[in-house]
Design a protein around this motif. Structure first.
Motif, PDB file in Angstrom:
ATOM      1  N   GLU A  39      18.174  56.013 -16.019  1.00 35.94           N
ATOM      2  CA  GLU A  39      18.791  54.923 -16.657  1.00 35.94           C
ATOM      3  C   GLU A  39      18.326  53.459 -16.236  1.00 35.94           C
ATOM      4  O   GLU A  39      18.407  53.451 -14.969  1.00 35.94           O
ATOM      5  N   PHE A  72      17.297  56.990 -26.717  1.00 36.74           N
ATOM      6  CA  PHE A  72      16.799  57.188 -25.399  1.00 36.74           C
ATOM      7  C   PHE A  72      16.240  56.021 -24.859  1.00 36.74           C
ATOM      8  O   PHE A  72      16.215  55.800 -23.423  1.00 36.74           O
ATOM      9  N   LYS A  86      22.924  57.027 -20.520  1.00 37.37           N
ATOM     10  CA  LYS A  86      23.049  58.326 -21.556  1.00 37.37           C
ATOM     11  C   LYS A  86      24.165  59.134 -20.947  1.00 37.37           C
ATOM     12  O   LYS A  86      24.496  59.116 -19.792  1.00 37.37           O
ATOM     13  N   MET A  91      22.914  64.381 -25.067  1.00 39.69           N
ATOM     14  CA  MET A  91      21.337  64.421 -25.464  1.00 39.69           C
ATOM     15  C   MET A  91      20.930  65.932 -25.589  1.00 39.69           C
ATOM     16  O   MET A  91      20.097  66.102 -26.477  1.00 39.69           O
TER      17      MET A  91
END
Length: 130
Positions: A39, A72, A86, A91
Motif C-alpha cells: 500500500e 488496486f 486494500k 480483493m
C-alpha cells in the motif's frame, strides 16, 4: 517510496493472446495480491512505463485505468499513481468469484458436449500444471 521499475520486471509477450494492457494489469495485480507491492508504493508514470516497455502511452493509460477501476491503485493529481489501501481478503475474494464464473461456464460447456467430470478434472489439472 519505491517505484515498480526499481524492483519488478513486467514481461510483455507479443505471442500471448492477451492484449498488452491486460498483461500489464494482470502482472501488477498479481504483485499486489502476493504482497510484493505494498500500500502506498509509487508506480512509474505512464510515460516512463511506456518508454521502459517500448509500448504506447495509450496502452499504459488503459492498464492504469483498469487497475484504478478495480481498486488496486489510486491516482493523486500531480503526484502519480499509488498502490491503493486494500482489504486483501476482499480483493482475493473478488478474484475467486471471477475464476468461479469462468469455471461455471466451462462446466456448462463440458456438460453440453458430454465431457465427464473425470475428463474435465484431468483437463483442469493439465492446464494448471502449464
Amino acid at each position: 517510496m519505491r517505484k515498480i521499475g526499481d524492483f519488478l520486471n513486467l514481461i510483455i509477450s507479443n505471442s500471448d493472446g492477451k492484449p498488452i494492457y491486460e498483461q500489464i494489469t494482470a502482472q501488477i495485480k498479481s504483485h499486489i495480491l502476493n504482497g510484493e507491492l505494498q500500500e502506498g508504493e509509487l508506480l512509474p508514470s505512464m510515460r516512463s512505463l511506456a518508454r521502459d516497455l517500448h509500448i504506447s502511452v495509450i496502452t499504459t493509460k488503459r492498464a492504469y485505468e483498469d487497475l484504478e477501476r478495480d481498486g488496486f491503485v489510486v491516482t493523486v493529481a500531480g503526484k502519480g499513481c499509488f498502490v491503493a489501501p486494500k482489504n486483501l481478503e476482499l480483493m482475493k475474494e473478488e478474484q475467486r468469484k471471477k475464476v468461479e464464473a469462468s469455471l461455471e461456464q466451462a462446466v456448462q460447456q463440458a456438460k453440453t458436449v458430454s465431457i465427464s467430470l473425470e475428463e474435465l478434472t484431468e483437463m483442469l489439472n493439465l492446464l494448471y500444471e502449464e
